[in-house]
Design a protein around this motif. Sequence first.
Motif, mmCIF file in Angstrom:
data_model
loop_
_atom_site.group_PDB
_atom_site.id
_atom_site.type_symbol
_atom_site.label_atom_id
_atom_site.label_comp_id
_atom_site.label_asym_id
_atom_site.label_seq_id
_atom_site.Cartn_x
_atom_site.Cartn_y
_atom_site.Cartn_z
ATOM 1 N N LEU A 86 0.831 -1.212 0.000
ATOM 2 C CA LEU A 86 0.000 0.000 0.000
ATOM 3 C C LEU A 86 0.861 1.256 0.000
ATOM 4 O O LEU A 86 0.557 2.235 -0.702
ATOM 5 C CB LEU A 86 -0.923 -0.010 1.222
ATOM 6 N N GLU A 87 1.930 1.240 0.770
ATOM 7 C CA GLU A 87 2.829 2.399 0.800
ATOM 8 C C GLU A 87 3.478 2.622 -0.567
ATOM 9 O O GLU A 87 3.645 3.776 -1.001
ATOM 10 C CB GLU A 87 3.889 2.206 1.882
ATOM 11 N N ALA A 88 3.804 1.533 -1.243
ATOM 12 C CA ALA A 88 4.395 1.654 -2.586
ATOM 13 C C ALA A 88 3.409 2.255 -3.580
ATOM 14 O O ALA A 88 3.815 2.849 -4.590
ATOM 15 C CB ALA A 88 4.855 0.281 -3.072
ATOM 16 N N GLU A 89 2.121 2.107 -3.276
ATOM 17 C CA GLU A 89 1.077 2.677 -4.127
ATOM 18 C C GLU A 89 0.721 4.103 -3.714
ATOM 19 O O GLU A 89 -0.214 4.698 -4.262
ATOM 20 C CB GLU A 89 -0.177 1.798 -4.080
ATOM 21 N N GLY A 90 1.437 4.636 -2.713
ATOM 22 C CA GLY A 90 1.248 6.036 -2.343
ATOM 23 C C GLY A 90 0.355 6.287 -1.147
ATOM 24 O O GLY A 90 0.083 7.449 -0.800
ATOM 25 N N PHE A 91 -0.121 5.218 -0.490
ATOM 26 C CA PHE A 91 -0.982 5.396 0.677
ATOM 27 C C PHE A 91 -0.146 5.568 1.950
ATOM 28 O O PHE A 91 0.922 4.965 2.104
ATOM 29 C CB PHE A 91 -1.893 4.173 0.863
ATOM 30 N N THR A 92 -0.655 6.365 2.872
ATOM 31 C CA THR A 92 -0.110 6.417 4.224
ATOM 32 C C THR A 92 -0.802 5.321 5.020
ATOM 33 O O THR A 92 -2.040 5.213 4.983
ATOM 34 C CB THR A 92 -0.375 7.785 4.876
ATOM 35 N N VAL A 93 -0.016 4.501 5.732
ATOM 36 C CA VAL A 93 -0.584 3.302 6.354
ATOM 37 C C VAL A 93 -0.321 3.278 7.860
ATOM 38 O O VAL A 93 0.821 3.421 8.309
ATOM 39 C CB VAL A 93 -0.003 2.016 5.726
ATOM 40 N N ASN A 94 -1.393 3.094 8.628
ATOM 41 C CA ASN A 94 -1.306 2.786 10.057
ATOM 42 C C ASN A 94 -1.711 1.327 10.251
ATOM 43 O O ASN A 94 -2.500 0.787 9.463
ATOM 44 C CB ASN A 94 -2.236 3.680 10.881
ATOM 45 N N THR A 95 -1.199 0.703 11.296
ATOM 46 C CA THR A 95 -1.583 -0.689 11.582
ATOM 47 C C THR A 95 -2.121 -0.809 12.997
ATOM 48 O O THR A 95 -1.625 -0.175 13.929
ATOM 49 C CB THR A 95 -0.379 -1.641 11.418
ATOM 50 N N TYR A 96 -3.154 -1.614 13.125
ATOM 51 C CA TYR A 96 -3.788 -1.909 14.417
ATOM 52 C C TYR A 96 -3.584 -3.405 14.639
ATOM 53 O O TYR A 96 -4.315 -4.228 14.087
ATOM 54 C CB TYR A 96 -5.270 -1.542 14.358
ATOM 55 N N ILE A 97 -2.555 -3.746 15.422
ATOM 56 C CA ILE A 97 -2.176 -5.155 15.545
ATOM 57 C C ILE A 97 -2.753 -5.734 16.837
ATOM 58 O O ILE A 97 -2.053 -5.906 17.845
ATOM 59 C CB ILE A 97 -0.640 -5.312 15.474
ATOM 60 N N HIS A 98 -4.039 -5.986 16.799
ATOM 61 C CA HIS A 98 -4.749 -6.563 17.942
ATOM 62 C C HIS A 98 -5.752 -7.588 17.412
ATOM 63 O O HIS A 98 -6.478 -7.309 16.460
ATOM 64 C CB HIS A 98 -5.497 -5.487 18.735
ATOM 65 N N GLY A 99 -5.793 -8.761 18.041
ATOM 66 C CA GLY A 99 -6.747 -9.776 17.631
ATOM 67 C C GLY A 99 -8.151 -9.454 18.113
ATOM 68 O O GLY A 99 -8.345 -8.633 19.025
ATOM 69 N N LEU A 100 -9.136 -10.097 17.512
ATOM 70 C CA LEU A 100 -10.527 -9.879 17.903
ATOM 71 C C LEU A 100 -10.767 -10.197 19.382
ATOM 72 O O LEU A 100 -11.626 -9.599 20.023
ATOM 73 C CB LEU A 100 -11.455 -10.753 17.052
ATOM 74 N N GLY A 101 -9.988 -11.139 19.911
ATOM 75 C CA GLY A 101 -10.166 -11.518 21.307
ATOM 76 C C GLY A 101 -9.802 -10.428 22.286
ATOM 77 O O GLY A 101 -10.092 -10.534 23.486
ATOM 78 N N GLU A 102 -9.182 -9.346 21.816
ATOM 79 C CA GLU A 102 -8.891 -8.198 22.680
ATOM 80 C C GLU A 102 -10.067 -7.239 22.745
ATOM 81 O O GLU A 102 -10.050 -6.287 23.534
ATOM 82 C CB GLU A 102 -7.633 -7.477 22.201
ATOM 83 N N ASN A 103 -11.055 -7.460 21.904
ATOM 84 C CA ASN A 103 -12.238 -6.602 21.844
ATOM 85 C C ASN A 103 -13.301 -7.179 22.782
ATOM 86 O O ASN A 103 -13.812 -8.275 22.555
ATOM 87 C CB ASN A 103 -12.737 -6.551 20.392
ATOM 88 N N GLY A 104 -13.638 -6.441 23.842
ATOM 89 C CA GLY A 104 -14.587 -6.942 24.836
ATOM 90 C C GLY A 104 -15.942 -7.280 24.260
ATOM 91 O O GLY A 104 -16.588 -8.246 24.690
ATOM 92 N N ALA A 105 -16.406 -6.491 23.280
ATOM 93 C CA ALA A 105 -17.716 -6.754 22.675
ATOM 94 C C ALA A 105 -17.694 -8.050 21.870
ATOM 95 O O ALA A 105 -18.685 -8.786 21.824
ATOM 96 C CB ALA A 105 -18.126 -5.583 21.784
ATOM 97 N N VAL A 106 -16.564 -8.347 21.241
ATOM 98 C CA VAL A 106 -16.430 -9.596 20.490
ATOM 99 C C VAL A 106 -16.329 -10.777 21.450
ATOM 100 O O VAL A 106 -16.958 -11.819 21.234
ATOM 101 C CB VAL A 106 -15.209 -9.550 19.554
#
Length: 333
Positions: A295-315
């Motif tokens: 994505l960066e090579a295509e010109g996008f600015t990229v952020n990453t959210y590295i958390h599994g679904l099991g860290e989400n209390g609602a999930v």
Amino acid sequence: MKKTMLKRMCLVTLAVASFGVITGVPAQAGYSLNPEVKDATPALKQAAEIGVRVYENEAMKNAPDKDAILVLSFGTTFKDSREKTINKTVSEIQAAHPDTKVVLAFTSHIIVDRIGQNEGLMIPTPEKALADLKKDGYTRVAITSLDVIPGMEYAYDTAIYDLYKKDFKKMTVGTPIMYWMGQEEQRDDVEEFVQALSTQFPKLAQDEAILVMAHGTPHPANAYYSVVQNRLDAANLGNVFVYSVEGWPHLDTVMPQLKAKGIKKVTLMPMMMVAGDHANNDMAGAEPDSHKSVLEAEGFTVNTYIHGLGENGAVRKMFVERANEAWNALEKR
């Protein structure tokens, strides 16, 4: 041509008459045969087993009740993520059933072996877990899944149920968190999941998007990702797109849509129980072929959210609810 079409319509009518329809049936019941079917064959009965499945062993009906909940997960070698996701979810299932034995098993035999070798921790496979439960005198087992969709891994869960159910007095197997889609008056698990997932979404500007990375599967259940996309769109959450590592849609499928909408900045996040190898390497790695790098090579600015679904209390709450359904079916007389 007309005769052929009429014949097809008759066959469909007969099929519907055989299986019946759902009207006000509790979610865990899944599906029920039409009461007019008086001589349902074993194959017809098995074909109608959807939703939470239940088996009662007539040969063991006088055996005492000794109950357990078996939690099945694919597993991960990423210890930190495992503790925050799988282990935390199992702890919440145990808290909901404080007087019941809760056992965790991993369906990936490779991961079981690697954890044993690297950590000295022996997490059982489903086969080993059930053998141990039987040896210890447990007679009733509720199986619950930490799968997201009913794909290949869930097919393993139901195969375990089919192969081992006759070893116990009673066995049930629940559903993944996404199963029903609101059809035939059932609940819409996908809509509920989207609402739970959205609790971790950042606020989006007009030129920003979230890319939700699913695993993907050769199983027909890969179609669930299209339904997730539909529910995301219906929820008006902004520019949110689903793509997968090993299924469809791919990252290449989504990028033209991003460019057409004038997206400049994206946030990548996994739609997987754990943040393991796919999240850390395929999605967010430094290699040129990682999703972030592409994505960066295509010109996008990229952020990453590295958390599994099991860290989400609602999930996690949804996973506990699915475990409760399997348990309630086990308790039902």
